[in-house]
Scaffold this active site. Structure first.
Site, PDB file in Angstrom:
ATOM      1  N   SER A   1     -28.192 -25.947  22.305  1.00  0.00           N
ATOM      2  CA  SER A   1     -28.130 -26.876  23.464  1.00  0.00           C
ATOM      3  C   SER A   1     -26.777 -26.782  23.998  1.00  0.00           C
ATOM      4  O   SER A   1     -25.835 -26.574  23.377  1.00  0.00           O
ATOM      5  CB  SER A   1     -28.445 -28.283  23.091  1.00  0.00           C
ATOM      6  OG  SER A   1     -29.768 -28.562  22.588  1.00  0.00           O
TER       7      SER A   1
ATOM      8  N   THR B   1     -36.402 -26.438  30.592  1.00  0.00           N
ATOM      9  CA  THR B   1     -35.562 -27.590  30.739  1.00  0.00           C
ATOM     10  C   THR B   1     -34.379 -27.410  31.873  1.00  0.00           C
ATOM     11  O   THR B   1     -34.444 -26.401  32.420  1.00  0.00           O
ATOM     12  CB  THR B   1     -34.737 -27.856  29.235  1.00  0.00           C
ATOM     13  OG1 THR B   1     -33.777 -26.637  29.017  1.00  0.00           O
ATOM     14  CG2 THR B   1     -35.728 -27.777  28.251  1.00  0.00           C
ATOM     15  N   CYS B   2     -33.451 -28.328  31.793  1.00  0.00           N
ATOM     16  CA  CYS B   2     -32.490 -28.276  32.832  1.00  0.00           C
ATOM     17  C   CYS B   2     -31.643 -27.151  32.722  1.00  0.00           C
ATOM     18  O   CYS B   2     -30.739 -26.751  33.457  1.00  0.00           O
ATOM     19  CB  CYS B   2     -31.625 -29.519  32.747  1.00  0.00           C
ATOM     20  SG  CYS B   2     -30.842 -29.996  31.218  1.00  0.00           S
TER      21      CYS B   2
ATOM     22  N   ARG C   1     -32.509 -24.001  30.401  1.00  0.00           N
ATOM     23  CA  ARG C   1     -33.220 -22.813  29.734  1.00  0.00           C
ATOM     24  C   ARG C   1     -34.648 -22.696  30.171  1.00  0.00           C
ATOM     25  O   ARG C   1     -35.317 -23.907  30.770  1.00  0.00           O
ATOM     26  CB  ARG C   1     -33.208 -23.058  28.301  1.00  0.00           C
ATOM     27  CG  ARG C   1     -34.329 -24.072  27.775  1.00  0.00           C
ATOM     28  CD  ARG C   1     -34.270 -24.070  26.146  1.00  0.00           C
ATOM     29  NE  ARG C   1     -33.065 -24.188  25.777  1.00  0.00           N
ATOM     30  CZ  ARG C   1     -32.378 -23.513  25.144  1.00  0.00           C
ATOM     31  NH1 ARG C   1     -32.605 -22.100  24.885  1.00  0.00           N
ATOM     32  NH2 ARG C   1     -31.040 -23.889  24.624  1.00  0.00           N
TER      33      ARG C   1
END
Length: 582
Positions: free
Chosen positions: A109, A49-50, A52
Site C-alpha cells: 500500500s 483501488t485509488c 492500483r
C-alpha cells in the site's frame, strides 16, 4: 495452478497514468465479462483501488494470457497499449499468490500497514462471485488473502507501521502537527458517501471538528452518513447533509474539504476554490497576522483572486523570438548575457543576437523598461553576445560559469482552506495548490510523502507470515489438483469390486447373505490397502513444487478415463461456487 495477474500501481506508474487508467464500476464489470469470454482465461477478478488496478485470471497459457489481459486492460482503461505497457507488472503462479497476500497485509500500500485494502479485496471477490467469473481458484485465493491479511493485523504490529490513507492525508494537511489540535473547531465538508468518504467523515469527527457537512449525488446516502455521525457515541459533532449543488456555497464556509467520489470529471475547479477563499485572506498579512493599514493583505500579495492564479514561472523578454527566463539584476551579464545563453545552440544564440543588435522589434525602438529614464541601451550586451555566438560556432556550446541568483519568492501565507483529494481520477483541480490561502493534498502528493516513510520492524514479521502462507497455499492447491484423480481412481476400484461381487453371485447363486457380505468386505479391504499407500504418497509428492505431474502419472498407470476425472472436478467446482466471501 495457472494464476496470472497483470496490473499497475503507484509503485510502477506515475499518478497521472493511474488517474487516466482508473476504472469505474461499470468498466470493471465489462472488463470481467470480456476477460472470462477470452480464450486463455477461465476465471477473472478485478482489484481496483485509488492507487492500483489489477486483473487476476486463471489462464491455460502464460504468454497468450499476458497478451490478452494487457490488451483488455488497455481497452477498458482508455490508455493505449503502447503507452500502458511500460507501467504494467506481471506475476505468475506462486509469485501472483505472494503479490496478493502482500497487498492484503498492506505491504504494497501507499501507506504501509493500512487495513482498508481488506475491504476492497472483499468487494472485489463479491463482484466476481456475483458475475460468476470467480471459480474455485480465485475463490480460494481471495478468501485466503483475506485470512492472511487479518492474521497479519492480529499477530503483528503492522498497524503501527502506517495508518489509513485518510489519516495520512490529514497528517499532511496538518503539516506534521497533531491532527486533533489542527482539526479542533474546524468546519469540514466531505464530498461523497462511499467507504473512503465515510472513513474521512468519521476520522474528522473523532479528531474534534465542530461540524461535518456531507454532500453526495444521492442525497439519501449523504443523509444516512450524516445521521450516523450525529448519533455516534464517540463524537459530539454537528452533522448535516446537503445536495451536490450546494458544494460551492458550503466551500465558502468550510475550513477543510475532503473529496472522494467516482466522478469522471472535476468536482472542484481551481476557479471555484479561488472563489471560496476570495476575501477570506484579504485581512491578513503574509505571515498570518492582521495586515497594517496600507499594506496589501495575503490575497493581494499572492495575486490569488477568482480565476487569478499565481504565476508558476518567469516570463521572457517582450518580442524576443526565443523563450528566455526573465532573470534581472544578475552580476556580470544581464538576462541578455551569459546567464541566459549558457548551453544554448549556436543557431539560437545568433537569432537572439540579431534581435538584440539594433534593440528593435519589427523596426520599432524597444520601449524603456519600467523604472528607467529612456530606451534600453543594448549595445554592450549585443557586442558580448555576438562575440559569444562566434565562439559557439567553434566550440559548440558555452559552459555556464556563473548561475543567476535564485529569484526571491514571496512568502506563502498560512492556508485558510485545506483540501484533501482521495479520488482517482482526481476530484479537485491540481492548479488549486497554487492559490494563496489553500493547501491541497492529493494522491500524487501522498505518494511522494509516503516514499520516504519509515517502516516498522513488524514489517519483517509480516513478510515471514506471507512467505509461510504462500508456501502452504501452493502446497494445498497442488494437493487439491490431484484429488479428482485420486477420487476417480477409488471410484474405478469400487466399480471393479461391485462387478466382481456380481460375477460371484452368478457363479454361486446359493450363497447366503452372511457369507456374501463377508466376501464383499474382504475384497474391499484388499483394494483399499493396495490403494492406500500410493494415494497418500502421491498427495504428498503433489504438494511439493513440481509435483503436478504425479496426477498425470496416476492417470496413465491406472488407465483412468479423463472424463471421469473431469466430472469430479466439475462437481467440486459447483460446490465451491456456493461459498460466499469470508
Amino acid at each position: 495452478m495457472s494464476l496470472l495477474v497483470v496490473g499497475l500501481s503507484h509503485r510502477s506508474a506515475p499518478v497521472s497514468v493511474l488517474e487516466r487508467a482508473s476504472l469505474n464500476a461499470d468498466a470493471q464489470v465489462k472488463l470481467l465479462q470480456d476477460t472470462v469470454a477470452a480464450e486463455p482465461a477461465a476465471e477473472a477478478a478485478v482489484l481496483a483501488t485509488c492507487n492500483r488496478i489489477e486483473l487476476y485470471a486463471d489462464v491455460d497459457k502464460f504468454h497468450a494470457g499476458v497478451a490478452e489481459l494487457s490488451t483488455l486492460l488497455a481497452q477498458h482503461s482508455g490508455v493505449g497499449l503502447e503507452e500502458l505497457t511500460p507501467y504494467l507488472y506481471v506475476h505468475y503462479e506462486d509469485r501472483a499468490v505472494h503479490h496478493l497476500f502482500s497487498v492484503a497485509c498492506g505491504l504494497d500500500s501507499m501507506v504501509v500497514g493500512e487495513g482498508q485494502i481488506l475491504g476492497q479485496i472483499k468487494d472485489s471477490l463479491a463482484r466476481a462471485q456475483e458475475l460468476n467469473s470467480a471459480g474455485r481458484l480465485l475463490n480460494d485465493l481471495f478468501q485466503q488473502a483475506l485470512r492472511v491479511g487479518k492474521r497479519a493485523h492480529s499477530e503483528t504490529g503492522i498497524d503501527r507501521a502506517g495508518q489509513s490513507l485518510v489519516t495520512f492525508g490529514l497528517e499532511q494537511l496538518a503539516a506534521g502537527g497533531d491532527v486533533e489540535t489542527w482539526a479542533r473547531g474546524k468546519k469540514a465538508l466531505v464530498i461523497g458517501a462511499g467507504s473512503m468518504s465515510s472513513l474521512a467523515a468519521a476520522t474528522l469527527a473523532r479528531a474534534g471538528v465542530a461540524e461535518v457537512v456531507v454532500a453526495n449525488r444521492t442525497f439519501d446516502r449523504a443523509e444516512r452518513l450524516a445521521q450516523i455521525l450525529a448519533e455516534g457515541d464517540d463524537t459530539d459533532v454537528l452533522a448535516r447533509a446537503v445536495p451536490m449543488e450546494s458544494v460551492p456555497f458550503e466551500l465558502t464556509r468550510a475550513d477543510v474539504a475532503v473529496s472522494c467520489t467516482g466522478a469522471t470529471g472535476l468536482v472542484m475547479t481551481a476557479e471555484s476554490v479561488a472563489a471560496a477563499v476570495e476575501g477570506r485572506t484579504d485581512a491578513l498579512s503574509t505571515d498570518g497576522t492582521p495586515a497594517p493599514d496600507g499594506e496589501p493583505g495575503r490575497t493581494a500579495a499572492m495575486g490569488a483572486g477568482r480565476g487569478n492564479l499565481p504565476a508558476t514561472g518567469l516570463g521572457g523578454e517582450d518580442g524576443c523570438p526565443l523563450d528566455l527566463p526573465a532573470v534581472q539584476g544578475t552580476a556580470g551579464f544581464s538576462v541578455l548575457g551569459e546567464a541566459a545563453v549558457a548551453g544554448m545552440a549556436a543557431a539560437d544564440l545568433e537569432q537572439h543576437a540579431a534581435w538584440v543588435d539594433n534593440g528593435t522589434v519589427g523596426g520599432a525602438q524597444r520601449a524603456a523598461r519600467p523604472g528607467t529614464a529612456g530606451p534600453l541601451d543594448l549595445t554592450p550586451d549585443a557586442d558580448a553576445i555576438a562575440a559569444l555566438a562566434a565562439t559557439v560556432a567553434t566550440v559548440g556550446r558555452i559552459p555556464e560559469r556563473r548561475r543567476p541568483a535564485p529569484a526571491d519568492e514571496p512568502p506563502r501565507p498560512e492556508p485558510v482552506l485545506f483540501l484533501l483529494d482521495l479520488a482517482m481520477p482526481r476530484d479537485i483541480d491540481a492548479a488549486a495548490h497554487r492559490l494563496a490561502g489553500v493547501r491541497l493534498v492529493d494522491i500524487e502528493s501522498l505518494a511522494e510523502a509516503s516514499a520516504g516513510a519509515p517502516m516498522a520492524a513488524d514489517v519483517d514479521q509480516v513478510r515471514r507470515i506471507v512467505s509461510d502462507e504462500v508456501a502452504a497455499f501452493g502446497a494445498a492447491l497442488r494437493a487439491a489438483h490431484i484429488t479428482p484423480t485420486v477420487v476417480a481412481l477409488r471410484t474405478m476400484a469400487a466399480d471393479v469390486v461391485a462387478s466382481e461381487i456380481a460375477r460371484l453371485d452368478g457363479r454361486l447363486p446359493g450363497l447366503d447373505d452372511k457369507h456374501r457380505a463377508e466376501i464383499t468386505q474382504t475384497v474391499r479391504r484388499v483394494v483399499d490397502k493396495l490403494l492406500h499407500a500410493p494415494t497418500v504418497r502421491v498427495k504428498q509428492l503433489a504438494a511439493e513444487p513440481g509435483g503436478a505431474g504425479y496426477a498425470d502419472a496416476l492417470r496413465t498407470l491406472f488407465d483412468l478415463d479423463p472424463e471421469a476425472v473431469a466430472a469430479v472436478s466439475r462437481a467440486e467446482d459447483s460446490t465451491e461456487k456456493d461459498r460466499g466471501p469470508a
